[in-house]
Design a protein around this motif. Sequence first.
Motif, short mmCIF file in Angstrom:
data_model
loop_
_atom_site.label_atom_id
_atom_site.label_comp_id
_atom_site.label_asym_id
_atom_site.label_seq_id
_atom_site.Cartn_x
_atom_site.Cartn_y
_atom_site.Cartn_z
N TYR A 95 0.84 -1.20 0.00
CA TYR A 95 0.00 0.00 0.00
C TYR A 95 0.87 1.25 0.00
O TYR A 95 0.64 2.18 -0.77
CB TYR A 95 -0.97 -0.01 1.19
N LYS A 96 1.89 1.27 0.85
CA LYS A 96 2.80 2.42 0.91
C LYS A 96 3.47 2.63 -0.45
O LYS A 96 3.59 3.76 -0.94
CB LYS A 96 3.86 2.19 1.99
N LEU A 97 3.86 1.54 -1.10
CA LEU A 97 4.50 1.65 -2.41
C LEU A 97 3.52 2.11 -3.48
O LEU A 97 3.89 2.82 -4.40
CB LEU A 97 5.15 0.32 -2.79
N ALA A 98 2.26 1.70 -3.35
CA ALA A 98 1.24 2.14 -4.31
C ALA A 98 1.03 3.66 -4.19
O ALA A 98 0.97 4.37 -5.20
CB ALA A 98 -0.07 1.39 -4.07
N ILE A 156 -4.80 11.21 -2.39
CA ILE A 156 -3.96 10.18 -3.01
C ILE A 156 -4.38 8.81 -2.49
O ILE A 156 -4.49 7.85 -3.26
CB ILE A 156 -2.46 10.45 -2.75
N ALA A 157 -4.62 8.71 -1.20
CA ALA A 157 -5.10 7.44 -0.63
C ALA A 157 -6.42 7.03 -1.28
O ALA A 157 -6.64 5.85 -1.58
CB ALA A 157 -5.26 7.56 0.88
N THR A 158 -7.27 8.00 -1.55
CA THR A 158 -8.55 7.71 -2.21
C THR A 158 -8.32 7.16 -3.62
O THR A 158 -8.99 6.21 -4.04
CB THR A 158 -9.43 8.98 -2.26
N ASN A 203 -7.16 3.59 -3.16
CA ASN A 203 -8.29 2.76 -2.71
C ASN A 203 -9.28 2.48 -3.84
O ASN A 203 -9.79 1.37 -3.97
CB ASN A 203 -9.00 3.42 -1.53
N ASN A 204 -9.53 3.50 -4.67
CA ASN A 204 -10.44 3.31 -5.81
C ASN A 204 -9.86 2.33 -6.81
O ASN A 204 -10.59 1.50 -7.39
CB ASN A 204 -10.75 4.65 -6.48
#
Length: 133
Positions: free
Chosen positions: A28-31, A86-88, A91-92
């Motif tokens: 997730y951090k890398l994404a 960015i997290a959104t 997540n999308n």
Amino acid sequence: MDIILKRYNGQVALVVYNFSLKGHVHAYKLAVAGVCTALQNRYETYYNSIFDYQDKYQEMNLSDIARVAGLKDTISFINCTQNKAIATIVNNEIEVGKKIKVEGTPTLIIDGKMIVGVQTINELDDLVKNSLN
């Protein structure tokens, strides 16, 4: 993938979606970092570095990742990684992967056909050639 993109320049496009696997602690951090490097037009360098440094990413902090990706503005990059927008995005993208039943990475979709796992250049070339015919 670079070889395929150059070989079929103008005939194919590469669209990247993040799909971090639950079992991969740093995915997730890398994404999120990937989206932020893309905003500084350094995604390709970042993406390639993931594989060059894959055994070291667990020890790397965000500044290290920015350096490896060749980012000039480390502070903007770090701020970006903490941005909820960015997290959104990430997540999308994960939700899209779930909807189309992605179960592993890499997963490619070529001409509507889902291909899971690493493919050789020759395999990719055959898939692309067949889809263009």
